[in-house]
Design a protein around this motif. Structure first.
Motif, PDB file in Angstrom:
ATOM      1  N   VAL A   1      42.807  16.334 -29.321  1.00  0.00           N
ATOM      2  CA  VAL A   1      41.802  15.837 -29.771  1.00  0.00           C
ATOM      3  C   VAL A   1      40.521  15.381 -29.507  1.00  0.00           C
ATOM      4  N   LEU A   2      41.406  14.486 -28.581  1.00  0.00           N
ATOM      5  CA  LEU A   2      41.326  13.377 -27.557  1.00  0.00           C
ATOM      6  C   LEU A   2      41.322  13.665 -26.507  1.00  0.00           C
ATOM      7  N   ILE A   3      42.721  13.886 -26.370  1.00  0.00           N
ATOM      8  CA  ILE A   3      42.630  13.891 -24.525  1.00  0.00           C
ATOM      9  C   ILE A   3      43.483  15.086 -24.576  1.00  0.00           C
ATOM     10  N   HIS A   4      43.715  15.361 -23.530  1.00  0.00           N
ATOM     11  CA  HIS A   4      43.863  17.071 -23.143  1.00  0.00           C
ATOM     12  C   HIS A   4      45.158  16.826 -22.869  1.00  0.00           C
ATOM     13  N   TYR A   5      46.317  17.343 -23.044  1.00  0.00           N
ATOM     14  CA  TYR A   5      47.552  17.678 -23.002  1.00  0.00           C
ATOM     15  C   TYR A   5      48.565  19.087 -22.416  1.00  0.00           C
ATOM     16  N   ASP A   6      48.561  19.487 -21.397  1.00  0.00           N
ATOM     17  CA  ASP A   6      49.263  20.448 -20.743  1.00  0.00           C
ATOM     18  C   ASP A   6      50.289  20.143 -19.976  1.00  0.00           C
ATOM     19  N   PRO A   7      51.899  20.024 -19.862  1.00  0.00           N
ATOM     20  CA  PRO A   7      52.563  20.565 -19.228  1.00  0.00           C
ATOM     21  C   PRO A   7      52.754  21.429 -17.886  1.00  0.00           C
ATOM     22  N   ASP A   8      52.331  22.630 -18.236  1.00  0.00           N
ATOM     23  CA  ASP A   8      51.749  23.092 -17.041  1.00  0.00           C
ATOM     24  C   ASP A   8      51.026  23.180 -15.911  1.00  0.00           C
TER      25      ASP A   8
ATOM     26  N   ALA B   1      55.419  31.813 -12.921  1.00  0.00           N
ATOM     27  CA  ALA B   1      55.226  31.907 -13.867  1.00  0.00           C
ATOM     28  C   ALA B   1      56.854  32.119 -14.740  1.00  0.00           C
ATOM     29  N   GLU B   2      56.847  33.190 -14.752  1.00  0.00           N
ATOM     30  CA  GLU B   2      58.592  33.907 -15.729  1.00  0.00           C
ATOM     31  C   GLU B   2      59.497  32.238 -15.840  1.00  0.00           C
ATOM     32  N   MET B   3      59.651  31.733 -14.880  1.00  0.00           N
ATOM     33  CA  MET B   3      60.546  30.685 -13.983  1.00  0.00           C
ATOM     34  C   MET B   3      60.493  29.768 -14.902  1.00  0.00           C
ATOM     35  N   ARG B   4      59.140  29.315 -15.386  1.00  0.00           N
ATOM     36  CA  ARG B   4      58.109  28.184 -15.413  1.00  0.00           C
ATOM     37  C   ARG B   4      58.777  28.658 -17.000  1.00  0.00           C
ATOM     38  N   LYS B   5      58.586  30.051 -17.656  1.00  0.00           N
ATOM     39  CA  LYS B   5      58.725  30.115 -19.249  1.00  0.00           C
ATOM     40  C   LYS B   5      59.757  29.372 -19.482  1.00  0.00           C
ATOM     41  N   TRP B   6      60.778  30.371 -19.378  1.00  0.00           N
ATOM     42  CA  TRP B   6      62.130  29.694 -18.910  1.00  0.00           C
ATOM     43  C   TRP B   6      62.189  27.806 -18.541  1.00  0.00           C
ATOM     44  N   PHE B   7      61.720  27.690 -17.676  1.00  0.00           N
ATOM     45  CA  PHE B   7      62.506  26.543 -17.818  1.00  0.00           C
ATOM     46  C   PHE B   7      62.294  26.071 -18.980  1.00  0.00           C
ATOM     47  N   PHE B   8      60.890  25.518 -19.652  1.00  0.00           N
ATOM     48  CA  PHE B   8      60.337  25.369 -20.728  1.00  0.00           C
ATOM     49  C   PHE B   8      60.835  25.736 -22.749  1.00  0.00           C
ATOM     50  N   ASP B   9      60.987  27.136 -22.073  1.00  0.00           N
ATOM     51  CA  ASP B   9      62.374  27.319 -23.443  1.00  0.00           C
ATOM     52  C   ASP B   9      63.457  27.071 -23.977  1.00  0.00           C
TER      53      ASP B   9
ATOM     54  N   HIS C   1      56.005  12.707 -12.996  1.00  0.00           N
ATOM     55  CA  HIS C   1      54.572  13.344 -13.369  1.00  0.00           C
ATOM     56  C   HIS C   1      54.209  13.975 -14.717  1.00  0.00           C
ATOM     57  N   TRP C   2      54.120  12.507 -15.730  1.00  0.00           N
ATOM     58  CA  TRP C   2      53.779  12.975 -16.945  1.00  0.00           C
ATOM     59  C   TRP C   2      52.211  12.981 -16.742  1.00  0.00           C
ATOM     60  N   HIS C   3      52.049  11.486 -15.997  1.00  0.00           N
ATOM     61  CA  HIS C   3      50.523  11.243 -15.867  1.00  0.00           C
ATOM     62  C   HIS C   3      49.458  12.871 -15.918  1.00  0.00           C
ATOM     63  N   GLU C   4      49.680  13.565 -14.746  1.00  0.00           N
ATOM     64  CA  GLU C   4      49.375  15.184 -14.742  1.00  0.00           C
ATOM     65  C   GLU C   4      48.447  15.566 -15.975  1.00  0.00           C
ATOM     66  N   MET C   5      49.688  15.747 -16.673  1.00  0.00           N
ATOM     67  CA  MET C   5      49.490  16.434 -17.704  1.00  0.00           C
ATOM     68  C   MET C   5      48.207  16.220 -18.460  1.00  0.00           C
ATOM     69  N   VAL C   6      47.965  14.528 -18.508  1.00  0.00           N
ATOM     70  CA  VAL C   6      46.894  14.393 -19.345  1.00  0.00           C
ATOM     71  C   VAL C   6      45.809  13.742 -18.456  1.00  0.00           C
ATOM     72  N   PRO C   7      45.695  14.581 -17.604  1.00  0.00           N
ATOM     73  CA  PRO C   7      44.035  14.294 -16.619  1.00  0.00           C
ATOM     74  C   PRO C   7      43.070  14.296 -17.699  1.00  0.00           C
ATOM     75  N   HIS C   8      42.425  14.330 -18.497  1.00  0.00           N
ATOM     76  CA  HIS C   8      40.858  13.784 -19.212  1.00  0.00           C
ATOM     77  C   HIS C   8      40.872  14.231 -20.569  1.00  0.00           C
ATOM     78  N   ALA C   9      39.870  13.431 -21.062  1.00  0.00           N
ATOM     79  CA  ALA C   9      38.982  12.670 -22.113  1.00  0.00           C
ATOM     80  C   ALA C   9      38.962  14.259 -23.129  1.00  0.00           C
ATOM     81  N   TYR C  10      38.374  14.387 -24.129  1.00  0.00           N
ATOM     82  CA  TYR C  10      36.979  15.445 -24.456  1.00  0.00           C
ATOM     83  C   TYR C  10      36.431  14.965 -24.947  1.00  0.00           C
TER      84      TYR C  10
END
Length: 203
Positions: A14-21, A31-39, A80-89
């Motif tokens: 809503v205020l800041i972006h979040y994306d573990p990818d 991509a398939e291995m990454r999806k398996w890891f998150f699933d 690497h959490w800091h990379e998951m929140v790179p910028h504000a909206y």
């Protein structure tokens, strides 16, 4: 419908972006291995328990015992959490800051681990501007549990029926309504501006 006297913002997406990818597209390029890891390993259900207050040390130990071959990437989630929140909206932030400048009572209610929220608050100074915030990881409650909305209302002296909640998750919006709040689903800043106007709040 009651006049809105209190406005409560969610933070992530809503205020800041979040994306573990963002970091994991580099750490697990396939991509398939990454999806398996998150699933199957660092799942949403696992991550939400840190938002409820579980420490990262406990969380990592639990998963490493179950998936020892993935120990490094399990640790990489927090590392690497800091990379998951790179910028504000920025357009959302502008709306929130205008509401505050216009004299509206603005607070925040977020599902966030306590330590990562402290990090986010140091990186994004606008998170200091609302009157206050309820952080799930600090109180051991998460949205959409009814109790977290009641806690926030008590903590900040809000009348539920006169409170508007803004969140990107439909289940959290529904949870707020169950607690007697008004609520809108966030999709983008122009839509939020339209929703606010429809509720009699010009920004």
């Amino acid at each position: 419908m009651n006049e809105i006297r209190h406005i409560v913002f969610d933070i992530g997406k809503v205020l800041i972006h979040y994306d573990p990818d963002i970091p994991f597209s580099r750490l697990i390029p396939d991509a398939e291995m990454r999806k398996w890891f998150f699933d199957n390993v660092c799942t949403g259900a696992w991550n939400i328990e840190q938002d409820r207050g579980r420490t990262w040390q406990e969380a990592e130990a639990l998963l490493i015992a179950e998936h020892p071959d993935h120990a490094e990437n399990i640790r990489n989630f927090r590392r690497h959490w800091h990379e998951m929140v790179p910028h504000a909206y920025e357009d959302s932030v502008v709306l929130m800051e205008r509401l505050i400048a216009d004299g509206h009572d603005v607070t925040m209610l977020t599902n966030f681990a306590a330590d990562t929220f402290a990090e986010a608050r140091s990186r994004f100074p606008f998170l200091q501007k609302p009157r206050g915030v309820t952080v799930s990881g600090e109180i051991g409650l998460i949205k959409p549990d009814h109790a977290i909305y009641d806690h926030h209302a008590r903590a900040f002296g809000l009348e539920p029926a006169a409170t508007l909640f803004i969140d990107d998750s439909q289940k959290n919006v529904d949870g707020a309504k169950t607690a007697g709040w008004q609520a809108v689903l966030f999709t983008d800043a122009p839509t939020l501006k339209f929703d606010l106007k429809a509720l009699g709040i010009a920004v």
